[in-house]
Design an enzyme around this catalytic site. Sequence first.
Site, short mmCIF file in Angstrom:
data_model
loop_
_atom_site.label_atom_id
_atom_site.label_comp_id
_atom_site.label_asym_id
_atom_site.label_seq_id
_atom_site.Cartn_x
_atom_site.Cartn_y
_atom_site.Cartn_z
N LYS A 27 0.82 -1.22 0.00
CA LYS A 27 0.00 0.00 0.00
C LYS A 27 0.86 1.27 0.00
O LYS A 27 0.66 2.17 -0.81
CB LYS A 27 -0.91 -0.03 1.24
CG LYS A 27 -1.60 1.26 1.58
CD LYS A 27 -2.50 1.09 2.78
CE LYS A 27 -1.75 0.95 4.08
NZ LYS A 27 -1.33 2.22 4.67
N THR A 28 1.82 1.34 0.93
CA THR A 28 2.64 2.55 1.05
C THR A 28 3.47 2.77 -0.22
O THR A 28 3.59 3.90 -0.71
CB THR A 28 3.56 2.45 2.28
OG1 THR A 28 2.75 2.21 3.43
CG2 THR A 28 4.35 3.73 2.49
N GLN B 114 -9.93 -4.47 7.07
CA GLN B 114 -9.15 -4.06 8.25
C GLN B 114 -9.79 -2.87 8.97
O GLN B 114 -9.10 -2.12 9.67
CB GLN B 114 -7.72 -3.73 7.83
CG GLN B 114 -6.95 -4.94 7.30
CD GLN B 114 -5.48 -4.62 7.06
OE1 GLN B 114 -4.69 -4.47 7.99
NE2 GLN B 114 -5.11 -4.53 5.80
N ASP C 236 -4.85 8.06 3.01
CA ASP C 236 -4.44 6.73 3.44
C ASP C 236 -5.39 6.23 4.53
O ASP C 236 -6.02 7.02 5.23
CB ASP C 236 -3.00 6.82 3.98
CG ASP C 236 -2.43 5.46 4.32
OD1 ASP C 236 -2.90 4.45 3.76
OD2 ASP C 236 -1.51 5.40 5.16
N GLU C 237 -5.48 4.90 4.69
CA GLU C 237 -6.31 4.27 5.74
C GLU C 237 -7.73 4.83 5.72
O GLU C 237 -8.29 5.19 6.75
CB GLU C 237 -5.67 4.49 7.13
CG GLU C 237 -4.25 3.96 7.27
CD GLU C 237 -4.16 2.43 7.34
OE1 GLU C 237 -5.16 1.75 7.08
OE2 GLU C 237 -3.06 1.93 7.63
N ARG D 96 -0.73 -10.28 10.48
CA ARG D 96 0.51 -9.67 11.00
C ARG D 96 1.68 -10.64 10.84
O ARG D 96 2.84 -10.24 10.91
CB ARG D 96 0.40 -9.31 12.49
CG ARG D 96 -0.68 -8.31 12.92
CD ARG D 96 -0.69 -7.06 12.11
NE ARG D 96 -1.64 -7.19 11.01
CZ ARG D 96 -1.64 -6.43 9.93
NH1 ARG D 96 -0.73 -5.50 9.77
NH2 ARG D 96 -2.53 -6.60 8.97
#
Length: 682
Positions: free
Chosen positions: A33-34, A243, A212-213, A589
């Site tokens: 994503k980043t 998420q 973002d997010e 994770r």
Amino acid sequence: MDKIFQRLNDAQAQAVRQIDGPVLILAGAGSGKTTTIVSRLAYLIKEVGIPPSNTLTLTFTNKAAKEMRERALGMMEDISYPPLLCTFHKFGLLFLKFHIGRLGRENNFVVIDTDDKKKIIKRINSEIPTPLIASEISRYKNSLMTPDEAYKQAELFNYKQIAEIYAEYEKYLLENNLVDFDDLIALTYRLLNEHPDLAESISQKYQYIMIDEYQDTNELQLKLVQKLCTSHKNICVVGDDDQSIYGWRGAHIRNIMEFDQDFMGAAVVKLQENYRSREPILKVANALIEHNRSRLGKELIPTRGDGDEVAILNSHDESEEARKIALKISQLLDAGISPNSIAILYRVNVLSRSIEDGLNRAGIAYKLVGGLRFYDRAEVKDLISYLRVITNFHDDFSFKRIVNKPKRGLGKASIDKIELAAHEKRQSLYEYLKEVGEDELEELVKKKNAKTLKEFISNIEDVSKIAKESTYSFIDVLEETFHLKDIYKGMQDEQEKVLNMDEFYALFRDFIKNTPEASLDEFLNELTLQSEQDQVEGESIYMMSIHASKGLEFDHIFLIGLEEGFLPLVGDGSDLEEERRLGYVAFTRAKETLTLSHAQSRFYKGRRSDLQKSRFVNEAGLCEGSLKVEKNTAFKKGDLVRHKIFGAGRVIGVGKSGKDFKLNINFAGIKREILASFVEKL
């Protein structure tokens, strides 16, 4: 150009090149994503030629903003000035510095933090719990509600009081030219909403916006974003509906689910290739999340190959669970695995206590992230202080901690006066309060408080006698006498604090049950040995809640408490789909190994409870006879479809119709319900 695209897969490259109009990048866990966000920013500036000052990238944490800024600048050499990449709150601060004058306020305002906010509230009212008032004021501001509106909608007397406190609080902020964190966004939105010319000019300035997010945005943040898009629709949001785990904090999953309704004509790009986890981990994560109905739909595709199967630990109780996990971690450490690459996750903070004890006994150093060690939590320290005073009346340090818990009308000044008077007579606080006459005590504190203090001394003596006579029943008498749980009534985190107290009570009962002849002193000595873990220098494993783990990754994950009532939490106010998303976040994770642990019984709410294994173990396909998910349909919300008569349309809802599925489809503004078998996916 090569530098930007050389590390991108096809979907990431598509997301980078999609620059005009609304874009939703649905980015699965570990899907880069980043990398995609910073590459898109670099592409806009270095290849398309958009001036950096015409871009705005918003995220939620300073840490994320810093990482993105560094990575973006590394891809953009020789730019004259950097693009604005910051948190929502930082953007609000910068905006208000320029424009707060339109509200008749000076731009030399000071931003107060959470502690400052609580101090101001406490000065206005110390009767209602300060955290409750602070939380309600925050809720009012995020709902754009004035004190008058809050008062009118309040039904209970307490909430009418809170609305009045809100009015006083706002008056204080205005008089002292202060703003709190909520104001940074609320006042920014208010200015843009009340001044269309300002909204137009700011929108013209920031021609390309990225967020973002996005699944973590609330209603107010959505409204702010819509104002920033007044003159264009070049809005690109990045997020993952699977998420979305902050519903309790005000985040609206509908913002990402219905992005195409808020910004018509949105393009959707799915990032599904996962670069983090081994295939067996992704297999169980995909299986679990597929049980959620409210999702846009995607499947994580493994790129790192096979690995160890997901392990299940079944234990009789939490002590056995702690021993097994400590043993497994010891084996990893002995094999040369770095402690920093190991993490233990849990849904409910109270579960950390037994694991902490197990790690302490095994000599394994750990760091508790986003919270205090069990024995360092205020409510547990209060209980330990009560026990210390009951075994030693002259422990002044512990006595001072508990003398006004629950509240007995004593401020710091009153306690200081009593301490000075006791010191002058060379007595402990207990001795002084026991022997001093009420008349003399009333010179130091109010009459009713003097009487309460005398009762407090008497109660300590009575409970102390019971502790000597019957240690096991003593803990019940302690709670019945002092009502210690009342300290936290009405607080935002009341439930968690009470759970921690129950865990401590259960720990005490368990100790006495196993060593019936033990005294209160011996229990306290045992506690000291457990809680005073040697501060081992060097690396440590991590322990944290699932919420605290979001955005992090570890080679080896241990997820504990996979029982009904712990994960998922069940009961009033719980959201099963959000609980399932929490499980999904925890699973994803893990990079190399994932171990899921459940116990047949635990001490909970002051007693031992038999527990059922979490339904999530079944849903993830991890036991025989696992429930198989009933496939929703091949179609999901957001899909483009074609009907032989009505033409192309977008699916806006999916439902059941007998053995078939019916789709709610938007055909160029006309909504129709069509059976799934009558359309094809575009």
